[in-house]
Design a protein around this motif. Structure first.
Motif, PDB file in Angstrom:
ATOM      1  N   GLU A 165       0.835  -1.198   0.000  1.00 17.02           N
ATOM      2  CA  GLU A 165       0.000   0.000   0.000  1.00 17.02           C
ATOM      3  C   GLU A 165       0.871   1.251   0.000  1.00 17.02           C
ATOM      4  O   GLU A 165       0.664   2.177  -0.805  1.00 17.02           O
ATOM      5  N   ALA A 166       1.865   1.287   0.885  1.00 18.57           N
ATOM      6  CA  ALA A 166       2.762   2.446   0.951  1.00 18.57           C
ATOM      7  C   ALA A 166       3.574   2.570  -0.338  1.00 18.57           C
ATOM      8  O   ALA A 166       3.798   3.680  -0.838  1.00 18.57           O
ATOM      9  N   PHE A 167       4.006   1.443  -0.899  1.00 15.58           N
ATOM     10  CA  PHE A 167       4.731   1.479  -2.172  1.00 15.58           C
ATOM     11  C   PHE A 167       3.844   2.090  -3.254  1.00 15.58           C
ATOM     12  O   PHE A 167       4.300   2.892  -4.075  1.00 15.58           O
ATOM     13  N   GLY A 168       2.575   1.726  -3.249  1.00 15.82           N
ATOM     14  CA  GLY A 168       1.649   2.278  -4.235  1.00 15.82           C
ATOM     15  C   GLY A 168       1.472   3.774  -4.072  1.00 15.82           C
ATOM     16  O   GLY A 168       1.473   4.512  -5.063  1.00 15.82           O
ATOM     17  N   TRP A 169       1.333   4.231  -2.847  1.00 13.74           N
ATOM     18  CA  TRP A 169       1.181   5.663  -2.593  1.00 13.74           C
ATOM     19  C   TRP A 169       2.363   6.459  -3.145  1.00 13.74           C
ATOM     20  O   TRP A 169       2.204   7.556  -3.671  1.00 13.74           O
ATOM     21  N   MET A 170       3.557   5.883  -3.016  1.00 10.38           N
ATOM     22  CA  MET A 170       4.771   6.606  -3.402  1.00 10.38           C
ATOM     23  C   MET A 170       5.258   6.269  -4.806  1.00 10.38           C
ATOM     24  O   MET A 170       6.299   6.783  -5.240  1.00 10.38           O
ATOM     25  N   GLY A 171       4.528   5.411  -5.499  1.00  9.05           N
ATOM     26  CA  GLY A 171       4.921   5.079  -6.856  1.00  9.05           C
ATOM     27  C   GLY A 171       6.199   4.273  -6.942  1.00  9.05           C
ATOM     28  O   GLY A 171       6.955   4.382  -7.913  1.00  9.05           O
ATOM     29  N   ILE A 172       6.443   3.436  -5.951  1.00  5.48           N
ATOM     30  CA  ILE A 172       7.636   2.595  -5.942  1.00  5.48           C
ATOM     31  C   ILE A 172       7.295   1.267  -6.623  1.00  5.48           C
ATOM     32  O   ILE A 172       6.353   0.589  -6.212  1.00  5.48           O
ATOM     33  N   PRO A 173       8.030   0.871  -7.647  1.00  2.44           N
ATOM     34  CA  PRO A 173       7.744  -0.401  -8.328  1.00  2.44           C
ATOM     35  C   PRO A 173       7.760  -1.578  -7.369  1.00  2.44           C
ATOM     36  O   PRO A 173       8.599  -1.654  -6.466  1.00  2.44           O
ATOM     37  N   SER A 174       6.846  -2.510  -7.562  1.00  2.00           N
ATOM     38  CA  SER A 174       6.701  -3.637  -6.642  1.00  2.00           C
ATOM     39  C   SER A 174       7.907  -4.572  -6.657  1.00  2.00           C
ATOM     40  O   SER A 174       8.108  -5.337  -5.717  1.00  2.00           O
ATOM     41  N   GLY A 175       8.729  -4.531  -7.713  1.00  2.95           N
ATOM     42  CA  GLY A 175       9.885  -5.406  -7.785  1.00  2.95           C
ATOM     43  C   GLY A 175      11.061  -4.953  -6.949  1.00  2.95           C
ATOM     44  O   GLY A 175      12.065  -5.668  -6.850  1.00  2.95           O
ATOM     45  N   GLU A 176      10.975  -3.773  -6.345  1.00  5.44           N
ATOM     46  CA  GLU A 176      12.049  -3.277  -5.503  1.00  5.44           C
ATOM     47  C   GLU A 176      11.805  -3.678  -4.045  1.00  5.44           C
ATOM     48  O   GLU A 176      10.674  -3.926  -3.646  1.00  5.44           O
ATOM     49  N   ILE A 177      12.877  -3.737  -3.269  1.00  3.20           N
ATOM     50  CA  ILE A 177      12.777  -4.136  -1.864  1.00  3.20           C
ATOM     51  C   ILE A 177      13.300  -3.003  -0.990  1.00  3.20           C
ATOM     52  O   ILE A 177      14.390  -2.467  -1.227  1.00  3.20           O
ATOM     53  N   LEU A 178      12.531  -2.636   0.025  1.00  6.83           N
ATOM     54  CA  LEU A 178      12.935  -1.548   0.905  1.00  6.83           C
ATOM     55  C   LEU A 178      14.121  -1.972   1.771  1.00  6.83           C
ATOM     56  O   LEU A 178      14.055  -2.976   2.478  1.00  6.83           O
ATOM     57  N   LEU A 179      15.204  -1.208   1.695  1.00  6.66           N
ATOM     58  CA  LEU A 179      16.343  -1.435   2.571  1.00  6.66           C
ATOM     59  C   LEU A 179      16.191  -0.620   3.851  1.00  6.66           C
ATOM     60  O   LEU A 179      16.642  -1.033   4.917  1.00  6.66           O
ATOM     61  N   GLY A 180      15.544   0.538   3.746  1.00  6.90           N
ATOM     62  CA  GLY A 180      15.322   1.330   4.937  1.00  6.90           C
ATOM     63  C   GLY A 180      14.532   2.585   4.659  1.00  6.90           C
ATOM     64  O   GLY A 180      14.571   3.134   3.555  1.00  6.90           O
ATOM     65  N   SER A 181      13.786   3.017   5.655  1.00 14.33           N
ATOM     66  CA  SER A 181      13.127   4.316   5.634  1.00 14.33           C
ATOM     67  C   SER A 181      14.005   5.259   6.434  1.00 14.33           C
ATOM     68  O   SER A 181      14.214   5.067   7.637  1.00 14.33           O
ATOM     69  N   LEU A 182      14.559   6.257   5.755  1.00 14.46           N
ATOM     70  CA  LEU A 182      15.532   7.154   6.378  1.00 14.46           C
ATOM     71  C   LEU A 182      14.837   8.452   6.754  1.00 14.46           C
ATOM     72  O   LEU A 182      14.438   9.235   5.885  1.00 14.46           O
ATOM     73  N   PHE A 183      14.680   8.674   8.057  1.00 20.95           N
ATOM     74  CA  PHE A 183      14.023   9.875   8.566  1.00 20.95           C
ATOM     75  C   PHE A 183      15.074  10.941   8.828  1.00 20.95           C
ATOM     76  O   PHE A 183      16.088  10.677   9.480  1.00 20.95           O
ATOM     77  N   LEU A 184      14.825  12.146   8.332  1.00 25.20           N
ATOM     78  CA  LEU A 184      15.701  13.286   8.570  1.00 25.20           C
ATOM     79  C   LEU A 184      14.914  14.324   9.360  1.00 25.20           C
ATOM     80  O   LEU A 184      13.777  14.652   9.002  1.00 25.20           O
ATOM     81  N   PHE A 185      15.527  14.839  10.421  1.00 27.79           N
ATOM     82  CA  PHE A 185      14.802  15.707  11.342  1.00 27.79           C
ATOM     83  C   PHE A 185      15.411  17.104  11.386  1.00 27.79           C
ATOM     84  O   PHE A 185      16.624  17.269  11.199  1.00 27.79           O
ATOM     85  N   PRO A 186      14.593  18.123  11.657  1.00 27.19           N
ATOM     86  CA  PRO A 186      15.096  19.501  11.725  1.00 27.19           C
ATOM     87  C   PRO A 186      15.919  19.728  12.979  1.00 27.19           C
ATOM     88  O   PRO A 186      15.847  18.952  13.946  1.00 27.19           O
ATOM     89  N   ALA A 187      16.701  20.805  12.976  1.00 25.91           N
ATOM     90  CA  ALA A 187      17.514  21.138  14.149  1.00 25.91           C
ATOM     91  C   ALA A 187      16.635  21.480  15.343  1.00 25.91           C
ATOM     92  O   ALA A 187      16.915  21.092  16.481  1.00 25.91           O
ATOM     93  N   ASP A 188      15.547  22.214  15.091  1.00 30.43           N
ATOM     94  CA  ASP A 188      14.634  22.615  16.165  1.00 30.43           C
ATOM     95  C   ASP A 188      13.526  21.578  16.269  1.00 30.43           C
ATOM     96  O   ASP A 188      12.629  21.516  15.423  1.00 30.43           O
ATOM     97  N   THR A 189      13.578  20.763  17.285  1.00 26.42           N
ATOM     98  CA  THR A 189      12.581  19.712  17.469  1.00 26.42           C
ATOM     99  C   THR A 189      11.568  20.060  18.558  1.00 26.42           C
ATOM    100  O   THR A 189      10.729  19.223  18.917  1.00 26.42           O
ATOM    101  N   GLY A 190      11.632  21.292  19.066  1.00 28.13           N
ATOM    102  CA  GLY A 190      10.637  21.727  20.051  1.00 28.13           C
ATOM    103  C   GLY A 190      10.570  20.792  21.244  1.00 28.13           C
ATOM    104  O   GLY A 190      11.597  20.427  21.822  1.00 28.13           O
ATOM    105  N   GLU A 191       9.361  20.369  21.576  1.00 26.36           N
ATOM    106  CA  GLU A 191       9.159  19.479  22.715  1.00 26.36           C
ATOM    107  C   GLU A 191       9.042  18.020  22.287  1.00 26.36           C
ATOM    108  O   GLU A 191       8.631  17.156  23.074  1.00 26.36           O
ATOM    109  N   ALA A 192       9.422  17.740  21.064  1.00 28.55           N
ATOM    110  CA  ALA A 192       9.357  16.360  20.584  1.00 28.55           C
ATOM    111  C   ALA A 192      10.319  15.472  21.378  1.00 28.55           C
ATOM    112  O   ALA A 192      11.347  15.923  21.888  1.00 28.55           O
ATOM    113  N   GLU A 193       9.966  14.211  21.464  1.00 29.20           N
ATOM    114  CA  GLU A 193      10.815  13.237  22.151  1.00 29.20           C
ATOM    115  C   GLU A 193      11.974  12.841  21.243  1.00 29.20           C
ATOM    116  O   GLU A 193      11.766  12.512  20.071  1.00 29.20           O
ATOM    117  N   VAL A 194      13.189  12.871  21.770  1.00 30.18           N
ATOM    118  CA  VAL A 194      14.378  12.465  21.014  1.00 30.18           C
ATOM    119  C   VAL A 194      14.971  11.237  21.698  1.00 30.18           C
ATOM    120  O   VAL A 194      15.381  11.299  22.856  1.00 30.18           O
TER     121      VAL A 194
END
Length: 227
Positions: A165-194
């Motif tokens: 489903e997520a691959f479909g949303w992002m237009g990723i071909p079904s023959g590819e395999i996810l190695l990782g979801s890489l999250f990048l975060f801003p310098a100012d994270t406010g009160e978010a949990e780190v």
């Protein structure tokens, strides 16, 4: 000059660390498109031994011979993806990370078409192992480039983001395999949990994972003969 450059590179490698930033409510969206494109460009200098199978070069909008692909999602896209997951009852940490992220990079690797029956996600061949290694090197390049810019990052296995489903949303071909979801975060994270990674200080000393070897050709013959 060489020593100075080595110190800089070594410092960035040692500084890289897992930072999982999670927010209950979306943080203000930060425009990080130019920065992420620069990271992807640097990551693309990873070594690779085998070129991607032709089917991958012809099956989507991305046609490079490299055995990896990066799909980039900006902060607004992260918030929209978060909402879609919440509406489907997702209670994992992924929506909370999407609420904090300035960008998400879906890093995939490209398996060769199997030549026989496959048990698991892909055919266990030497070429596929090399494709995974090359894609992993590209991911590490991206994480190091992010660290050099003071950007917090988290390499996730993806959970719901690796499904069809997520691959479909992002237009990723079904023959590819996810190695990782890489999250990048801003310098100012406010009160978010780190939250830091749990294994960083448990890896041991270099002597625990590297050693010089003494060649023993008789031992090699014996091992090959099964003795």
């Amino acid at each position: 000059m060489v020593e100075d450059r080595a110190k800089v590179v070594d410092g960035v490698i040692r500084e890289r660390r897992t930072s999982k930033v999670m927010a209950d409510a979306p943080l203000p969206a930060v425009d990080a498109r130019a920065m992420v494109e620069a990271l992807a460009a640097t990551a693309g200098w990873a070594p690779f031994h085998r070129v991607a199978a032709r089917v991958h070069q012809e099956s989507g909008a991305l046609t490079s011979i490299v055995p990896w692909r990066f799909y980039l999602l900006d902060a607004d896209g992260c918030r929209a993806l978060r909402q879609a997951l919440l509406e489907r009852g997702n209670t994992s940490k992924i929506p909370r990370m999407l609420a904090a992220a300035s960008a998400l990079v879906q890093a995939t690797w490209l398996p060769n078409p199997p030549k026989g029956p496959v048990t698991g996600l892909f055919e266990a061949t030497e070429e596929n192992m090399e494709h995974v290694a090359a894609a992993g090197a590209a991911v590490q390049n991206l994480l190091l480039a992010a660290t050099a810019r003071g950007i917090r990052s988290y390499w996730s296995s993806g959970a719901a983001l690796r499904g069809p489903e997520a691959f479909g949303w992002m237009g990723i071909p079904s023959g590819e395999i996810l190695l990782g979801s890489l999250f990048l975060f801003p310098a100012d994270t406010g009160e978010a949990e780190v939250s830091p990674g749990s294994h960083r200080d448990r890896r041991g000393a270099p002597a625990d994972w590297a050693r010089w070897v003494d060649l023993d050709f008789d031992r090699g013959v014996a091992a090959a003969g099964g003795a």
